[in-house]
Scaffold this motif. Sequence first.
Motif, PDB file in Angstrom:
ATOM      1  N   THR A   6       6.078  12.289  -3.486  1.00 52.49           N
ATOM      2  CA  THR A   6       6.454  11.277  -4.360  1.00 52.49           C
ATOM      3  C   THR A   6       5.910  10.185  -3.710  1.00 52.49           C
ATOM      4  OG1 THR A   6       8.774   9.967  -3.445  1.00 52.49           O
ATOM      5  CG2 THR A   6       8.466  11.309  -1.438  1.00 52.49           C
ATOM      6  N   SER A   7       6.571   9.234  -2.767  1.00 55.65           N
ATOM      7  CA  SER A   7       5.790   7.867  -2.712  1.00 55.65           C
ATOM      8  C   SER A   7       5.688   7.701  -1.610  1.00 55.65           C
ATOM      9  CB  SER A   7       6.561   6.989  -3.191  1.00 55.65           C
ATOM     10  OG  SER A   7       5.494   5.224  -3.344  1.00 55.65           O
ATOM     11  N   GLY A   8       4.463   7.516  -0.587  1.00 53.57           N
ATOM     12  CA  GLY A   8       4.844   7.157   1.115  1.00 53.57           C
ATOM     13  C   GLY A   8       3.835   5.478   0.679  1.00 53.57           C
ATOM     14  N   ILE A   9       5.241   5.101   1.421  1.00 53.37           N
ATOM     15  CA  ILE A   9       4.772   3.446   2.101  1.00 53.37           C
ATOM     16  C   ILE A   9       3.853   3.302   2.940  1.00 53.37           C
ATOM     17  CG2 ILE A   9       6.666   2.830   2.930  1.00 53.37           C
ATOM     18  CD1 ILE A   9       6.488  -0.009   1.727  1.00 53.37           C
ATOM     19  N   THR A  10       2.529   2.813   3.237  1.00 54.34           N
ATOM     20  CA  THR A  10       2.074   2.282   4.323  1.00 54.34           C
ATOM     21  C   THR A  10       2.467   0.322   4.742  1.00 54.34           C
ATOM     22  OG1 THR A  10      -0.140   3.730   3.321  1.00 54.34           O
ATOM     23  CG2 THR A  10      -0.649   2.915   5.375  1.00 54.34           C
ATOM     24  N   PHE A  11       1.679  -0.186   4.253  1.00 52.91           N
ATOM     25  CA  PHE A  11       2.020  -1.232   4.878  1.00 52.91           C
ATOM     26  C   PHE A  11       2.580  -2.168   3.719  1.00 52.91           C
ATOM     27  CE2 PHE A  11      -2.380  -1.230   4.208  1.00 52.91           C
ATOM     28  CZ  PHE A  11      -2.589  -2.301   3.903  1.00 52.91           C
ATOM     29  N   THR A  12       3.330  -3.549   3.918  1.00 53.20           N
ATOM     30  CA  THR A  12       3.105  -4.502   3.020  1.00 53.20           C
ATOM     31  C   THR A  12       2.036  -5.644   2.740  1.00 53.20           C
ATOM     32  OG1 THR A  12       5.176  -5.427   4.620  1.00 53.20           O
ATOM     33  CG2 THR A  12       5.878  -4.244   2.295  1.00 53.20           C
ATOM     34  N   TYR A  13       2.324  -5.938   1.550  1.00 53.00           N
ATOM     35  CA  TYR A  13       0.868  -7.025   1.288  1.00 53.00           C
ATOM     36  C   TYR A  13       1.190  -8.564   2.330  1.00 53.00           C
ATOM     37  CZ  TYR A  13      -1.825  -3.318  -1.036  1.00 53.00           C
ATOM     38  OH  TYR A  13      -2.644  -2.224  -1.600  1.00 53.00           O
ATOM     39  N   GLY A  14       2.566  -8.252   1.656  1.00 58.61           N
ATOM     40  CA  GLY A  14       3.009 -10.042   2.259  1.00 58.61           C
ATOM     41  C   GLY A  14       3.353  -9.986   3.425  1.00 58.61           C
ATOM     42  N   TYR A  48     -10.340   3.174  -4.550  1.00 58.01           N
ATOM     43  CA  TYR A  48     -10.271   2.074  -5.145  1.00 58.01           C
ATOM     44  C   TYR A  48      -8.676   2.280  -5.640  1.00 58.01           C
ATOM     45  CZ  TYR A  48     -14.660   1.174  -4.343  1.00 58.01           C
ATOM     46  OH  TYR A  48     -15.797   1.079  -3.163  1.00 58.01           O
ATOM     47  N   THR A  49      -8.228   3.935  -5.674  1.00 64.16           N
ATOM     48  CA  THR A  49      -7.096   4.301  -6.724  1.00 64.16           C
ATOM     49  C   THR A  49      -5.341   4.517  -6.415  1.00 64.16           C
ATOM     50  OG1 THR A  49      -7.516   5.577  -7.409  1.00 64.16           O
ATOM     51  CG2 THR A  49      -8.083   4.473  -8.585  1.00 64.16           C
ATOM     52  N   TYR A  50      -5.347   4.809  -4.456  1.00 67.24           N
ATOM     53  CA  TYR A  50      -4.933   5.756  -4.057  1.00 67.24           C
ATOM     54  C   TYR A  50      -3.453   4.732  -3.438  1.00 67.24           C
ATOM     55  CZ  TYR A  50      -6.164   4.583   0.924  1.00 67.24           C
ATOM     56  OH  TYR A  50      -6.173   3.529   2.061  1.00 67.24           O
ATOM     57  N   ALA A  51      -3.823   3.972  -3.365  1.00 66.50           N
ATOM     58  CA  ALA A  51      -3.216   2.838  -2.835  1.00 66.50           C
ATOM     59  C   ALA A  51      -1.855   2.286  -3.885  1.00 66.50           C
ATOM     60  CB  ALA A  51      -3.848   2.446  -1.844  1.00 66.50           C
ATOM     61  N   LYS A  52      -2.405   2.489  -5.045  1.00 66.77           N
ATOM     62  CA  LYS A  52      -1.462   2.331  -6.250  1.00 66.77           C
ATOM     63  C   LYS A  52      -1.249   2.679  -6.626  1.00 66.77           C
ATOM     64  CE  LYS A  52      -5.054   1.174  -9.576  1.00 66.77           C
ATOM     65  NZ  LYS A  52      -5.219   0.610 -10.209  1.00 66.77           N
ATOM     66  N   PHE A  53      -1.043   3.790  -6.529  1.00 63.07           N
ATOM     67  CA  PHE A  53      -0.520   5.020  -7.432  1.00 63.07           C
ATOM     68  C   PHE A  53       0.888   5.883  -6.769  1.00 63.07           C
ATOM     69  CE2 PHE A  53      -4.620   7.497  -9.310  1.00 63.07           C
ATOM     70  CZ  PHE A  53      -4.148   6.074 -10.184  1.00 63.07           C
ATOM     71  N   GLY A  54       1.052   5.689  -5.240  1.00 63.60           N
ATOM     72  CA  GLY A  54       2.296   5.414  -4.739  1.00 63.60           C
ATOM     73  C   GLY A  54       3.986   4.388  -5.779  1.00 63.60           C
ATOM     74  N   LYS A  55       3.632   3.397  -6.109  1.00 60.48           N
ATOM     75  CA  LYS A  55       4.314   2.780  -6.563  1.00 60.48           C
ATOM     76  C   LYS A  55       4.182   3.174  -8.064  1.00 60.48           C
ATOM     77  CE  LYS A  55       4.803  -2.121  -8.305  1.00 60.48           C
ATOM     78  NZ  LYS A  55       4.842  -1.774 -10.184  1.00 60.48           N
ATOM     79  N   VAL A  56       3.489   4.058  -8.553  1.00 61.15           N
ATOM     80  CA  VAL A  56       3.545   4.467 -10.376  1.00 61.15           C
ATOM     81  C   VAL A  56       3.805   5.788 -10.350  1.00 61.15           C
ATOM     82  CG1 VAL A  56       2.287   5.370 -11.844  1.00 61.15           C
ATOM     83  CG2 VAL A  56       1.410   3.891 -10.811  1.00 61.15           C
ATOM     84  N   ILE A  57       4.344   6.562  -8.632  1.00 62.98           N
ATOM     85  CA  ILE A  57       5.043   7.841  -8.542  1.00 62.98           C
ATOM     86  C   ILE A  57       6.399   7.568  -9.024  1.00 62.98           C
ATOM     87  CG2 ILE A  57       5.521   9.483  -6.830  1.00 62.98           C
ATOM     88  CD1 ILE A  57       1.872   9.801  -6.999  1.00 62.98           C
ATOM     89  N   LEU A  58       6.616   6.727  -7.441  1.00 59.05           N
ATOM     90  CA  LEU A  58       7.792   5.754  -7.181  1.00 59.05           C
ATOM     91  C   LEU A  58       8.847   5.300  -8.719  1.00 59.05           C
ATOM     92  CD1 LEU A  58      10.246   6.038  -5.002  1.00 59.05           C
ATOM     93  CD2 LEU A  58       9.207   3.056  -4.831  1.00 59.05           C
ATOM     94  N   HIS A  73       1.041  -1.710  -0.252  1.00 63.42           N
ATOM     95  CA  HIS A  73      -0.341  -0.163  -0.062  1.00 63.42           C
ATOM     96  C   HIS A  73       1.274   0.915  -0.004  1.00 63.42           C
ATOM     97  CE1 HIS A  73      -2.861   2.650   1.850  1.00 63.42           C
ATOM     98  NE2 HIS A  73      -3.552   2.387   1.978  1.00 63.42           N
ATOM     99  N   ALA A  74       1.198   1.455  -0.954  1.00 64.70           N
ATOM    100  CA  ALA A  74       1.599   3.579  -1.171  1.00 64.70           C
ATOM    101  C   ALA A  74       0.739   4.348  -1.787  1.00 64.70           C
ATOM    102  CB  ALA A  74       2.858   2.878  -2.343  1.00 64.70           C
TER     103      ALA A  74
END
Length: 505
Positions: A428-436, A315-325, A267-268
């Motif tokens: 920029t990208s802000g990471i919230t938490f990891t999915y694994g 439904y998009t905000y949590a994936k756009f951090g990756k795209v910005i990075l 989640h970023a």
Amino acid sequence: MSENYLYETDVLVIGSGNAGMCAALSARENGADVIVLEKASKKERGGNSAFSAGTMRFAYNGIEDLLKVVPNLTKEEIVNTDFGTYSTEQFIEDLIKVTQSRTDMDLANILANESLNTMVWLRSKEIRFVPIYGRQAFKVNGKFMFWGGLAIKIVGGGSKLIQTLHKSAVEGGIKVFYDAQATSILHNDGGVYGVELKINGKTVRMKSKTVIIASGGFQANTEMRTRYLGPNWELAKVRGTRYNTGDGIRMALDIGARSYGHWSGCHAVGWDFNAPEYGDLAIGDGYQKHSYPFGIMVNATGQRFVDEGEDFRNYTYAKFGKVILEQPGQFAWQIFDQKVVHLLRDEYRIKQVTKVKAKTIEELAQKLDDIDPTGFLEYIKKYNEAVQLEVPFNPNIKDGRGTVGLEVPKTNWANTIDEGPFEAYKVTSGITFTYGGVRINEKSEVINTFEKPISGLYAAGELVGGLFYFNYPDGSGLIAGSVFGRIAGENAAKFAITRTEEVKV
């Protein structure tokens, strides 16, 4: 008590965030003695939950269900608000949609079906809720309309959630140890029997009949981020706590837990470019910038690189951090004109913001750091010509007001960028938490590599893998932590109380 152990208890919880404290309270109300270990100091307790805005996604079938959670809704609020409905089927469908059908259906069904009951349970723990008027509703013809399946948040956000859960824990006789870093889970052929930890740098052991791990993901571990998420993830900002470094996942894997979920996913979000390396409790989630659907985002070349109007922000905000990075320089500028500035969320108005303002688009082009001004101006002209002005703009629905002929289309909420003064925000990208993480079953028991429960070991919260892949529906994290924390606590307590065999150590 054995001299080898600092304490003995029925249930030992690792982590004092939302999931951990829900587990602790649930275990206590089911008759168990409970101890909680918190790696951070008391001041920094609560993990990522303390940084959250407190949005809660749950299933409800109209105002009757909402009144179970927010009984103090006024008659005026009820009359002047369309809260809509959000069924368990819609919740599950959203999980399926955003995870590209990869969500663990057993977990998804439990989450959706237990979400309302868990909200009512949280209220019994003195957590208070209110409608999210400021972020999830727009006024249409004099009536507020909620969108995106979200209607309710916690009064005081994540910090108040943590404060209240800890207050309930203390009143219930639950011991919480701070500066207590669990380093390994004690186990043998009979199962789990405690934890080895460091308290203020001193190595000690605590004995327990069950252990619940609720210590978050590995997003604050730079090495693990780069190893599992890939190149450049060491450059992302961490939105929340600096203490979620994957310790609980590692400890579980060390004793045979099955790794599970989207280990290369997280989640970023779009996060202020000049935000600190880790989250700031005084600012909370204020560094986020989530009104991009009503403007455009451009990279260093001055070009758009993502469909800002693909879907509701939820439904998009949590994936756009990756795209910005992935963009040159790992940044983007969000651009808005006066037609939509009034729609910007409150996080755009904090003092700690990277913002420029200009009367003309030419002046703005010169003020955007690290942007090619010529490329930007050429693109703005091209974008404005592509907007379908004949389609009405409506922020409450996916209005279909898009663009024609652009390499990167905008599907909804497209407006020309031509009415100054203009505002731009650098993110920029802000990471919230990891999915694994680790795999659990319907009882929140941790599963081993042979698909069997590890006796006495439970898990809840961000370190549970399998719910989220690629993306995430807003408000699902806190409710998942509460739902599975409550389940873990109940089952751990029942197991501990009926566990009669003595684990030899």
